[in-house]
Design an enzyme around this catalytic site. Sequence first.
Site, PDB file in Angstrom:
ATOM      1  N   CYS A  42       0.816  -1.211   0.000  1.00 61.30           N
ATOM      2  CA  CYS A  42       0.000   0.000   0.000  1.00 61.30           C
ATOM      3  C   CYS A  42       0.853   1.266   0.000  1.00 61.30           C
ATOM      4  CB  CYS A  42      -0.944  -0.004   1.208  1.00 61.30           C
ATOM      5  SG  CYS A  42      -1.961   1.486   1.314  1.00 61.30           S
ATOM      6  N   CYS A  47      -1.690   1.739  -2.905  1.00 57.27           N
ATOM      7  CA  CYS A  47      -2.676   2.800  -2.708  1.00 57.27           C
ATOM      8  C   CYS A  47      -2.102   4.208  -2.661  1.00 57.27           C
ATOM      9  CB  CYS A  47      -3.449   2.579  -1.395  1.00 57.27           C
ATOM     10  SG  CYS A  47      -3.469   0.910  -0.756  1.00 57.27           S
ATOM     11  N   LYS A  50      -0.193   5.392  -5.907  1.00 51.67           N
ATOM     12  CA  LYS A  50      -1.206   5.389  -6.972  1.00 51.67           C
ATOM     13  C   LYS A  50      -2.090   6.617  -6.881  1.00 51.67           C
ATOM     14  CE  LYS A  50      -4.867   3.399  -5.978  1.00 51.67           C
ATOM     15  NZ  LYS A  50      -5.718   2.330  -5.442  1.00 51.67           N
ATOM     16  N   TYR A 176      -9.781  -3.270 -10.600  1.00 53.05           N
ATOM     17  CA  TYR A 176      -9.649  -1.853 -10.270  1.00 53.05           C
ATOM     18  C   TYR A 176      -8.246  -1.328 -10.534  1.00 53.05           C
ATOM     19  CZ  TYR A 176      -7.569  -3.261  -5.758  1.00 53.05           C
ATOM     20  OH  TYR A 176      -6.755  -3.797  -4.788  1.00 53.05           O
ATOM     21  N   GLU A 180      -7.630   1.903 -12.826  1.00 53.85           N
ATOM     22  CA  GLU A 180      -6.973   3.067 -12.235  1.00 53.85           C
ATOM     23  C   GLU A 180      -5.741   3.486 -13.039  1.00 53.85           C
ATOM     24  OE1 GLU A 180      -8.185   2.516  -7.528  1.00 53.85           O
ATOM     25  OE2 GLU A 180      -6.415   1.484  -8.303  1.00 53.85           O
ATOM     26  N   HIS A 436     -26.707  22.109   0.422  1.00 54.00           N
ATOM     27  CA  HIS A 436     -26.909  22.653  -0.918  1.00 54.00           C
ATOM     28  C   HIS A 436     -25.996  23.855  -1.166  1.00 54.00           C
ATOM     29  CE1 HIS A 436     -29.138  23.401  -4.588  1.00 54.00           C
ATOM     30  NE2 HIS A 436     -29.194  24.687  -4.254  1.00 54.00           N
ATOM     31  N   GLU A 441     -25.777  15.849  -1.829  1.00 50.35           N
ATOM     32  CA  GLU A 441     -27.182  15.967  -1.419  1.00 50.35           C
ATOM     33  C   GLU A 441     -28.098  15.113  -2.290  1.00 50.35           C
ATOM     34  OE1 GLU A 441     -29.229  19.718  -2.076  1.00 50.35           O
ATOM     35  OE2 GLU A 441     -27.755  20.276  -3.610  1.00 50.35           O
TER      36      GLU A 441
END
Length: 452
Positions: A42, A47, A50, A176, A180, A436, A441
């Site tokens: 990682c 991770c 990356k 993934y 990626e 908002h 939302e």
Amino acid sequence: MAFDFDLYVIGAGSGGVRSARFAAGYGARVAVAESRYLGGTCVNVGCVPKKLLVYGAHYREDFELANGYGWTPGHPGFDWPTLIQNKNREIERLNGIYRNLLVNSGVTLHEGHARILDAHTVEVNGRQYSAAHILIATGSWPFVPEIPGKEYAITSNEAFFLKQLPRRVLVVGGGYIAVEFASIFNGLGAQTTLIYRRELFLRGFDGSVREHLRDELQKKGMTLRFQSDISRIDKLPDGTLAATLTDGSVIEADCVFYATGRRAMTDNLGLENTGVERDANGFIKVDDEYRTTEPSILAIGDVIGRVPLTPVALAEGMAVARRLFKPDEYRKVDYTHIATAVFSLPNIGTVGLTAEQALEQGHKIKLFESRFRPMKLTLTDSQEKTLMKLVVDAETDRVLGCHMVGPDAGEIVQGLAVALKAGATKAVFDDTIGIHPTAAEEFVTMRTPVAA
């Protein structure tokens, strides 16, 4: 029998370091062996670097969008060596942090390859150490299929250290990691083609998510070739790589990047000296408390092939430390509602069941979907759209799954994971007042179901 250590951990990745630190904090005598780099996949080739490259890839879009807001950015240039140099400096900093975490918690660090000699003995750098418990946390390694010319291909291990950005990149895979890195190369300006042997990438993700990302990647100029695979790779005299596909066609590239799965990293580990068993895919077999078929030896993380995510390895490492040395605080790892993100461009965030999984499990479901152009893009020419989706149990009203494709999807879905973990219903979502104007939302304002 008196042992040198109460716990000997092999592998200083996320799971191994977490288990070692907390076991030492509970009063255990702990040692960790690491032969490569502190922090594991990682931190070093996963991770963290990356995502730094993903940030870099996104700047090209930001420069293009700036015109719509009155900025004149000129003609920005990109320098790959600068990005890699800065990335390396950050990883070195993190390596130091991991070293301090171990040493300051009282863990003995052995830097070298550990080999298991028997159920209670480990050898490192020619010295033998005994331990009441041995924890294997060696992670996984990229897998490249046996095809002629495989030596010309690279994996994620090498991609982070390329000297220059390739002009043409062929990415092979549908998980993934493939998606990626295809996004990274494409975003940084490389001519990028992604090929995958099945009909659509990201198998196991919600169907709407897979289709939406496919469409968005094509909008960004990426070439996608499904139901295709490479039969061989040849290197031409000028250094160009020629990938011959199974249909006989040839794609020329400067780099062929494979992301076709990972295998358990158990090379020269000495498992044959123990009763530890592996499954058909080579991953170490463990029970619900991470014990292998050799009672004194445990295993966690990618090497057991369950859920190959850093936070999961952290949770498993914590569970082992607690069960062994702080049993009053022990609780099993809950593998349900694990939120995850894919740092493609655009991002994916997801938690809970997909629509397909919900139906397979016998739920009667209602689906809520919203596709819209993010507010940030309304003053620009970009036609990128965001997808948000809720999978709801029609009988109990409980929200079973939450899925998003769009900017900051991981950041948004992480908070919603808490709601799903707590058992929130669609009525709770509906009663929640949104912030908002935000994209987030939309998750609390979807009212009309779509066809399931």
